[in-house]
Write a protein that holds these residues in place. Structure first.
Motif, PDB file in Angstrom:
ATOM      1  N   PRO A 691      38.364  33.497  42.731  1.00  0.00           N
ATOM      2  CA  PRO A 691      38.256  34.838  42.144  1.00  0.00           C
ATOM      3  C   PRO A 691      38.312  35.899  43.240  1.00  0.00           C
ATOM      4  O   PRO A 691      37.922  35.646  44.378  1.00  0.00           O
ATOM      5  CB  PRO A 691      36.881  34.840  41.477  1.00  0.00           C
ATOM      6  CG  PRO A 691      36.512  33.413  41.321  1.00  0.00           C
ATOM      7  CD  PRO A 691      37.178  32.675  42.433  1.00  0.00           C
ATOM      8  N   MET A 692      38.765  37.061  42.856  1.00  0.00           N
ATOM      9  CA  MET A 692      38.763  38.183  43.800  1.00  0.00           C
ATOM     10  C   MET A 692      37.322  38.443  44.225  1.00  0.00           C
ATOM     11  O   MET A 692      36.407  38.304  43.426  1.00  0.00           O
ATOM     12  CB  MET A 692      39.316  39.430  43.108  1.00  0.00           C
ATOM     13  CG  MET A 692      40.734  39.291  42.646  1.00  0.00           C
ATOM     14  SD  MET A 692      41.901  39.451  43.987  1.00  0.00           S
ATOM     15  CE  MET A 692      41.950  41.215  44.157  1.00  0.00           C
ATOM     16  N   PRO A 693      37.146  38.824  45.468  1.00  0.00           N
ATOM     17  CA  PRO A 693      35.772  39.022  45.954  1.00  0.00           C
ATOM     18  C   PRO A 693      35.039  40.145  45.218  1.00  0.00           C
ATOM     19  O   PRO A 693      35.639  41.140  44.833  1.00  0.00           O
ATOM     20  CB  PRO A 693      35.968  39.417  47.426  1.00  0.00           C
ATOM     21  CG  PRO A 693      37.388  39.180  47.756  1.00  0.00           C
ATOM     22  CD  PRO A 693      38.160  39.109  46.478  1.00  0.00           C
ATOM     23  N   PHE A 694      33.802  39.944  45.032  1.00  0.00           N
ATOM     24  CA  PHE A 694      32.917  40.969  44.485  1.00  0.00           C
ATOM     25  C   PHE A 694      31.516  40.619  44.962  1.00  0.00           C
ATOM     26  O   PHE A 694      31.284  39.530  45.466  1.00  0.00           O
ATOM     27  CB  PHE A 694      32.976  40.992  42.945  1.00  0.00           C
ATOM     28  CG  PHE A 694      32.348  39.785  42.300  1.00  0.00           C
ATOM     29  CD1 PHE A 694      33.033  38.578  42.256  1.00  0.00           C
ATOM     30  CD2 PHE A 694      31.065  39.834  41.756  1.00  0.00           C
ATOM     31  CE1 PHE A 694      32.461  37.441  41.684  1.00  0.00           C
ATOM     32  CE2 PHE A 694      30.487  38.710  41.184  1.00  0.00           C
ATOM     33  CZ  PHE A 694      31.193  37.510  41.148  1.00  0.00           C
ATOM     34  N   LYS A 695      30.629  41.554  44.806  1.00  0.00           N
ATOM     35  CA  LYS A 695      29.261  41.292  45.257  1.00  0.00           C
ATOM     36  C   LYS A 695      28.469  40.708  44.102  1.00  0.00           C
ATOM     37  O   LYS A 695      28.378  41.335  43.033  1.00  0.00           O
ATOM     38  CB  LYS A 695      28.621  42.582  45.757  1.00  0.00           C
ATOM     39  CG  LYS A 695      27.240  42.360  46.319  1.00  0.00           C
ATOM     40  CD  LYS A 695      26.663  43.638  46.872  1.00  0.00           C
ATOM     41  CE  LYS A 695      25.252  43.361  47.394  1.00  0.00           C
ATOM     42  NZ  LYS A 695      24.520  44.587  47.641  1.00  0.00           N
ATOM     43  N   TYR A 696      27.909  39.558  44.333  1.00  0.00           N
ATOM     44  CA  TYR A 696      27.132  38.934  43.253  1.00  0.00           C
ATOM     45  C   TYR A 696      25.736  39.545  43.222  1.00  0.00           C
ATOM     46  O   TYR A 696      24.997  39.516  44.205  1.00  0.00           O
ATOM     47  CB  TYR A 696      27.041  37.419  43.444  1.00  0.00           C
ATOM     48  CG  TYR A 696      26.647  36.730  42.153  1.00  0.00           C
ATOM     49  CD1 TYR A 696      27.608  36.125  41.352  1.00  0.00           C
ATOM     50  CD2 TYR A 696      25.325  36.734  41.712  1.00  0.00           C
ATOM     51  CE1 TYR A 696      27.261  35.531  40.149  1.00  0.00           C
ATOM     52  CE2 TYR A 696      24.979  36.154  40.506  1.00  0.00           C
ATOM     53  CZ  TYR A 696      25.943  35.548  39.734  1.00  0.00           C
ATOM     54  OH  TYR A 696      25.606  34.969  38.539  1.00  0.00           O
TER      55      TYR A 696
END
Ligand SMILES: C[S@@+](CC[C@H](N)C(=O)[O-])C[C@H]1O[C@@H](n2cnc3c(N)ncnc32)[C@H](O)[C@@H]1O
Length: 938
Positions: A691-696
């Motif tokens: 998945p495209m990076p994102f902040k969890y």
């Protein structure tokens, strides 16, 4: 030319009035006219847009043919041509001509708009149609501006455009003026007040059965909406489907299965965790059928069943479910097992009793496999026993070593005190080094005390041919030895005919043995243990134990008669551990390069169990399960002293079993990076992309000036059981909307859970969604909708899944976001207000400031949950840490029973035709594949 007066959707980009499901919502759909003229116009415009869209379909636009279905309306699997170009990308498409929003003078919206429609006035707009779901659609969308008149014909001109849209300031003013009358509609929004389908919600099968036996979720239930695609996917998934189970057995003797039906036990029942029902139950039923309750009154063996974790300290691993145990006492005499009506440990069924609380902990894992026809077979059972705290060897004055020695057959006893009191490294064989057979791979220690029998499997370690030889010897001993010959010493016999026992359809449950047992090289089968003293008899203990090979990988044992023919082809060679190991070494290169990594903790804590699962392809795409695992050392074992409690070990076991399995296509083991209590892996068997990076994040982020004010809490000290007394229940109209299994049973516009100011404990049953996901979830790459979410476990109706977490933005801010894929409008719409309620303009203004959760940059697993027109989840507004209804938590609950690996979806509830971007309508096709698909997401 008369330009149509316009009433415009108040957002520049996206919007939609909340669409209630038929029969739901505060206002009946045909009552909308009462809510305001402007609203009616907007809806009419939207309707018109839809019909225009339908007309456009006839013109061979992307809706034609209907995606994902054939002429009969059945959903069809997507063709190759429909595949997204790459993960998370949105396919560019479209071009349609469609009248959309009508900019109307604020005071006469209805008339003007109607007029415009009658005139067929020149309405201009542009339309963007997007293809498949996923991330980054904005980048790839091919927009094309088209002007159209009200009939859907291309009409206007750029001049018209200018007339209607160029004066941005004026336009905005109009929009906001309009929105005062008709506050901003929602785009993706909560669909509260949805009714649970029959059999769900309050009637949900919660995974609890009477006595733990009928806990079987009814697969096949609630499948009315299931599509052909679902079914096809299921075929593919079926072989992957696996369930997990943590079991606990107790030493029980006088077991009457129906006792459990009496509901005597006050347990926390499982809600979410799989119930491995059929095989185990058949096992019990089978035994029951041929059981005499009158024989061998004092033979103490127990086979238990239930989803239970350690109760030693009263705590369970989070998310671990418990059910009442089923205990069977059976004896093998002359080769026949008998259920015993034994007087030993009469109160052991009462788990509130001391013995139960500190009782015999058995952690068992089972892997379930469904074949293509939906039958479920349990292939391998993994189990382990842990010593109860109260077992004799737990007592301070008697170490496990001495107990072990005291019950060890003389010919097996080594020098007293020889057991080293240090931790035994993983893969080191002798857990019971006091014994002669250093290679012992499995030891079953049993001690009799106060008419109670305690048993623990002590170790699991590497084995070799030697141990197999020893095993054979033991088996021979059994053959030639009548019981009476062993009167003065404990006897252990091992029946290695595991294949035969499997063919009987008997599945392993729990082992409770007696005396000291040494089973070397046992793969699976019956261990017959002769007992002495008060509990004299011969007990059959069925074991299913995989061994470690030198690399620390467990061998696998697959009952060949339990699998489909296709799988059998693959797994037949695995019916023997030695062959299996070879197979695994060759097939899992690269998957599990360093299995010792997984054993770090176990090694530190002694010979704890490790579970592993593997999948092997046979070239046909079918993936048989494999199995394994081992044993957990009791916490009073020398190597675990001071290291780990039984509860901790149990927790470790359950987590290891469940979450550290080797799965095909795992590209991230835990996307939450430890932030969730249960790891959330990412699986991609398609293209290996992530998945495209994102902040969890796990909690909603509010805009900086916003401060949450905790609501006044309740004063309950009894777990809020009396809903008439509980202040929070009162806010919920006098009822707590969750049952004792934490399943939601009512939907409401807003549910109030107990919160930080309440006096009730965290375990209060009115605190469900605030604790975060308790069901194992995984993100996976779908065929047409980008990433999706599913669970490897069965999910029962009403279970909490997760929150939709992200950054809270004001709607105006949300309109400016580049990526609108992860926006979720929250708060109550004006049309949520009570019918007939009068609000002043200023109140409406205040209310008109809407909020949106944006999970594009920061979010949790909820951001990956796709839309379906026949969803299996339901979004519910919940308040607990504040009571600001403008920014409720959006909690997703299962609204039906959900099979393992079935994609989790909810209805985005977009109002079709009103999602806009830069003044252009956006259209996104829906690929949910449901037979009820509305064809468009928006
Ligand atoms: C919240 S995201 C869901 C996760 C997304 N699939 C991903 O890959 O990140 C919402 C987006 O997923 C896509 N999507 C979700 N459900 C869909 C469906 N039924 N049909 C088409 N696209 C869908 C759309 O692009 C939508 O804007």
């Amino acid at each position: 030319m008369v330009c149509a007066p316009t009433v415009e959707v108040p957002r520049g980009s996206i919007s939609a009035k909340r669409s209630w499901p038929p029969g739901c919502g505060h206002f009946p759909q045909n009552g909308d006219s009462e809510k305001g003229a402007a609203g009616a116009v907007v809806e009419e415009a939207a309707d018109h847009a839809c019909s225009s869209s339908a007309a456009a379909r006839e013109g061979g636009l992307p809706h034609d043919p209907q995606p994902g279905r054939d002429e009969s309306g059945e959903a069809q699997p997507p063709g190759d041509g429909d595949e997204r170009p790459s993960d998370g990308q949105t396919e560019s498409m479209v071009l349609d001509v469609m009248p959309l929003a009508f900019a109307a003078p604020q005071s006469s919206a209805v008339d003007s708009a109607n007029g415009s429609m009658e005139d067929g006035g020149h309405i201009t707009d542009s339309l963007t149609v997007e293809g498949k779901g996923g991330q980054g659609s904005d980048q790839l969308v091919r927009n094309e501006d088209v002007t159209a008149n009200g009939d859907g014909r291309v009409a206007g001109s750029k001049e018209d455009d200018g007339e209607l849209w160029s004066e941005e300031g004026e336009s905005r003013k109009k929009r906001w003026s309009t929105s005062i009358v008709n506050p901003p509609p929602k785009r993706r929004a909560v669909s509260a007040r949805r009714r649970f389908p029959p059999g769900c919600g309050s009637a949900a099968v919660t995974g609890i059965g009477v006595g733990g036996r009928s806990a079987a979720p009814m697969f096949g239930q609630d499948d009315s909406n299931e599509t052909m695609e679902d079914k096809r996917e299921e075929v593919g998934r079926a072989i992957e489907a696996r369930d997990y189970k943590i079991q606990e057995s107790q030493v029980v003797d006088n077991v009457v299965l129906d006792d459990f039906a009496g509901g005597q036990h006050d347990y926390d029942h499982p809600q979410n965790v799989v119930t491995n029902y059929s095989p185990t139950h058949s096992f019990f039923e089978e035994m029951d059928d041929r059981t005499s309750l009158h024989e061998s009154p004092r033979v103490p063996l127990v086979a238990g069943d239930g989803d239970v974790g350690s109760e030693c300290d009263g705590s369970l691993p989070e998310g671990t479910s418990r059910t009442p145990p089923i205990g069977l006492v059976y004896v093998k005499r002359n080769g026949k097992r008998k259920l015993k009506d034994d007087n030993i440990d009469k109160d052991s069924l009462n788990r509130s009793g001391k013995e139960s609380k500190c009782g015999h902990h058995v952690a068992t894992d089972q892997i379930e496999q469904r074949d293509v026809v939906g039958l479920t077979t349990k292939k391998v059972i993994i189990q382990a026993l842990m010593a109860p705290d109260r077992c004799p060897w737990k007592q301070p004055r008697k170490s496990i070593t001495s107990v072990s020695q005291s019950v060890t057959p003389r010919n097996n006893v080594k020098k007293k005190g020889a057991t080293p009191r240090q931790k035994i490294p993983f893969k080191v064989t002798p857990s019971t080094s006091t014994r002669q057979d250093a290679e012992t791979s499995l030891a079953l220690d049993v001690h009799e005390r106060s008419n109670k029998l305690c048993v623990t499997l002590l170790s699991c370690a590497a084995s070799g041919d030697k141990s197999v030889g020893t095993l054979s010897k033991l088996a021979k001993m059994d053959d030639r030895s009548p019981l009476h010959e062993w009167e003065h010493e404990p006897l252990v016999t091992v029946d290695v005919k595991y294949e035969e026992s499997l063919q009987e359809g008997n599945l392993i449950t729990h082992a409770r043995g007696l005396v000291n047992v040494k089973t070397m090289g046992v793969n699976e089968g019956l261990v017959n243990v002769k007992t002495k003293g008060k509990n004299e008899g011969l007990v059959s203990v069925k074991l299913n134990v995989a061994r470690l090979d030198k690399t620390g990988i467990f061998g696998e044992v697959t009952p060949k008669n339990k699998i489909s023919s296709t799988q059998r082809r693959v797994t037949r060679s695995n019916t023997k551990v030695e062959q299996c190991m070879v197979t695994r070494k060759s097939k899992h290169d690269g998957i599990n390069k360093d299995p010792s990594n997984r054993s770090t903790k176990e090694s530190e804590c002694g010979n704890h169990l490790l579970t592993d699962q593997t999948k092997e392809h046979d070239g046909t795409g079918l993936v048989p399960n494999s199995a394994v695992l081992a044993l957990m050392a009791p916490d009073n074992c020398p190597w675990t002293q001071g290291k780990q409690s039984i509860a901790g070990a149990s927790q470790l076991l359950s987590r290891k079993n469940k979450y550290l399995t080797v799965r095909e296509g795992v590209c991230l083991p835990d996307i939450s990076e430890g932030k969730e209590s249960i790891p959330i892996c990412v699986i991609n068997t398609t293209d290996g992309m992530q998945p495209m990076p994102f902040k969890y994040i796990t909690e909603v982020i509010y805009p900086p000036p916003y401060e949450k004010a905790p609501p006044k809490g309740c004063d309950c000290t009894n777990g809020c059981l009396d809903s008439s007394e509980c202040a929070c229940a009162v806010k919920n109209e006098g009822e707590i909307p969750f049952n004792l299994n934490s399943a939601i049973v009512y939907t409401k516009p807003v549910i109030y859970e107990c919160g930080p100011s309440c006096r009730c404990p965290p375990t209060c049953h009115n605190r469900v969604s605030q604790h975060g996901p308790k069901i194992q979830l995984e993100i996976f790459k779908t065929g047409k909708t980008g990433w999706g979410v599913r669970s490897p476990s069965f999910i029962s109706s009403g279970s909490f899944i997760c929150e939709y977490v992200g950054e809270v933005l004001q709607e105006t801010e949300a309109e400016r976001t580049e990526n609108d894929e992860y926006l979720f409008d929250i708060g109550r719409d004006s049309d949520d207000d009570e019918e007939g309620s009068q609000s002043s303009t200023s109140e409406i203004m205040k209310e008109a400031v809407g909020y949106t959760i944006d999970a594009a940059k920061c979010g949790n697993v909820g951001r990956f949950i796709n839309h379906s027109c026949s969803p299996n989840l339901h979004a519910q507004d919940v308040l607990w840490d504040h009571d600001d209804t403008r920014v409720p938590h959006v909690m997703l609950f299962a609204e039906k029973n959900i099979r393992p690996l079935q994609e989790l979806t909810y209805d985005y509830n977009y109002n079709i035709g009103q999602v806009r971007q830069n003044g252009k309508e956006k259209i996104k096709q829906c690929f949910c594949g449901s037979s009820k698909c509305r064809l468009r997401l928006y």
